[in-house]
Design an enzyme around this catalytic site. Structure first.
Site, PDB file in Angstrom:
ATOM      1  N   SER A  77       0.836  -1.188   0.000  1.00 35.89           N
ATOM      2  CA  SER A  77       0.000   0.000   0.000  1.00 35.89           C
ATOM      3  C   SER A  77       0.879   1.249   0.000  1.00 35.89           C
ATOM      4  CB  SER A  77      -0.957  -0.038   1.191  1.00 35.89           C
ATOM      5  OG  SER A  77      -1.963   0.935   1.076  1.00 35.89           O
ATOM      6  N   ASP A 175      -8.839  -5.153  -5.745  1.00 32.79           N
ATOM      7  CA  ASP A 175      -8.372  -4.150  -4.787  1.00 32.79           C
ATOM      8  C   ASP A 175      -9.275  -2.924  -4.854  1.00 32.79           C
ATOM      9  OD1 ASP A 175      -6.884  -2.105  -3.403  1.00 32.79           O
ATOM     10  OD2 ASP A 175      -5.088  -3.321  -3.682  1.00 32.79           O
ATOM     11  N   HIS A 208      -7.127  -5.553  -1.143  1.00 29.87           N
ATOM     12  CA  HIS A 208      -6.048  -4.811  -0.522  1.00 29.87           C
ATOM     13  C   HIS A 208      -5.670  -5.483   0.801  1.00 29.87           C
ATOM     14  CE1 HIS A 208      -3.880  -1.007  -0.916  1.00 29.87           C
ATOM     15  NE2 HIS A 208      -3.965  -0.842   0.398  1.00 29.87           N
TER      16      HIS A 208
END
Length: 245
Positions: A77, A175, A208
């Site tokens: 991330s 995601d 994610h």
């Protein structure tokens, strides 16, 4: 290893543990780092702190048995974003004023579900305006109009060059925070310029942060990262010894 958390939260003890446990079991030495967080600081402080950590590895790593001539960087991330920038901005003197003369290049880069274009200039994100607003207020401390060069520096897609290290980019197809379109665009452009291998792993159905815990998907992914790093390091050692890769 650089943790994520939208540049505003997170800690080095919390992320990529399955990956680091695997690598450590195979003889790799893992260094998980912290960096100062927004909104108390603005970019590029986060990147500068990561470079300070790398400078520490290069200066003190041999005391811990490290081969300081081969350093790989990874993160997820916001950490994936910073890892990509670490791979693309090695030895920039303006980003390492406290460590002038220390080698801050890396020999491999493995970003997980990163953010690669703060301006979403290729329409990679359906909510680009929302992302830009968040970044302006909390992370960048300036608008793109006020400091376009800073926003370009913060966008790995704008820092691509032919001498980029080998990359393995990992991204899930579902995601919802960092759309896979951003990863695809970054990889496409990196492959056009880089003279080194660029591996892109699209994980069907992955969200994610999928690798925060052990799962069949996580195990297969980190096994792949291990194999990639071993391959890159073998090429590096062969080149260092003057042998054919």
């Amino acid at each position: 290893q650089i943790h994520g958390g939208a540049w505003v939260i997170g800690h080095k003890e919390q992320q990529a543990l399955p990956l680091m446990w695997l690598l450590a079991s195979k003889g790799w030495i893992c260094v998980s780092v912290n960096y100062r967080l927004s909104p108390s600081v603005g970019f590029p402080t986060h990147l500068e702190d990561c470079k300070r950590a790398l400078a520490w590895v290069r200066t003190h790593g041999r005391e811990y048995g490290m081969d300081t001539g081969f350093v790989a960087v990874t993160g997820g991330s916001a950490g994936g974003h910073l890892a990509a920038l670490m791979g693309l901005t090695g030895n920039r003197p303006e980003l390492q004023r406290d460590d002038a003369g220390v080698d801050t290049s890396v020999q491999a880069c493995v970003p997980f579900y990163g953010v690669y274009d703060f301006l979403t200039r290729y329409e990679q994100h359906p909510n680009g305006a929302v992302i830009r607003g968040f970044l302006e207020d909390r992370v960048m401390h300036a608008t793109p109009e006020q400091d376009p060069a800073l926003w370009d520096l913060a966008s790995p897609v704008e820092q691509i060059h032919e001498d980029a290290p080998p990359f393995m980019v990992v991204h899930g197809t579902l995601d919802s925070l960092a759309p896979i379109a951003d990863g695809r665009t970054f990889v496409q452009r990196l492959r056009r310029s880089s003279r080194n291998p660029v591996v892109f792993v699209e994980l069907p159905g992955a969200e994610h942060g999928f690798d925060f815990m052990h799962s069949p998907r996580t195990e297969n992914t980190i096994d792949g990262v291990h194999r990639f790093l071993e391959w890159v390091r073998s090429r590096h050692l062969a080149a260092r010894a003057g042998e054919p890769a």
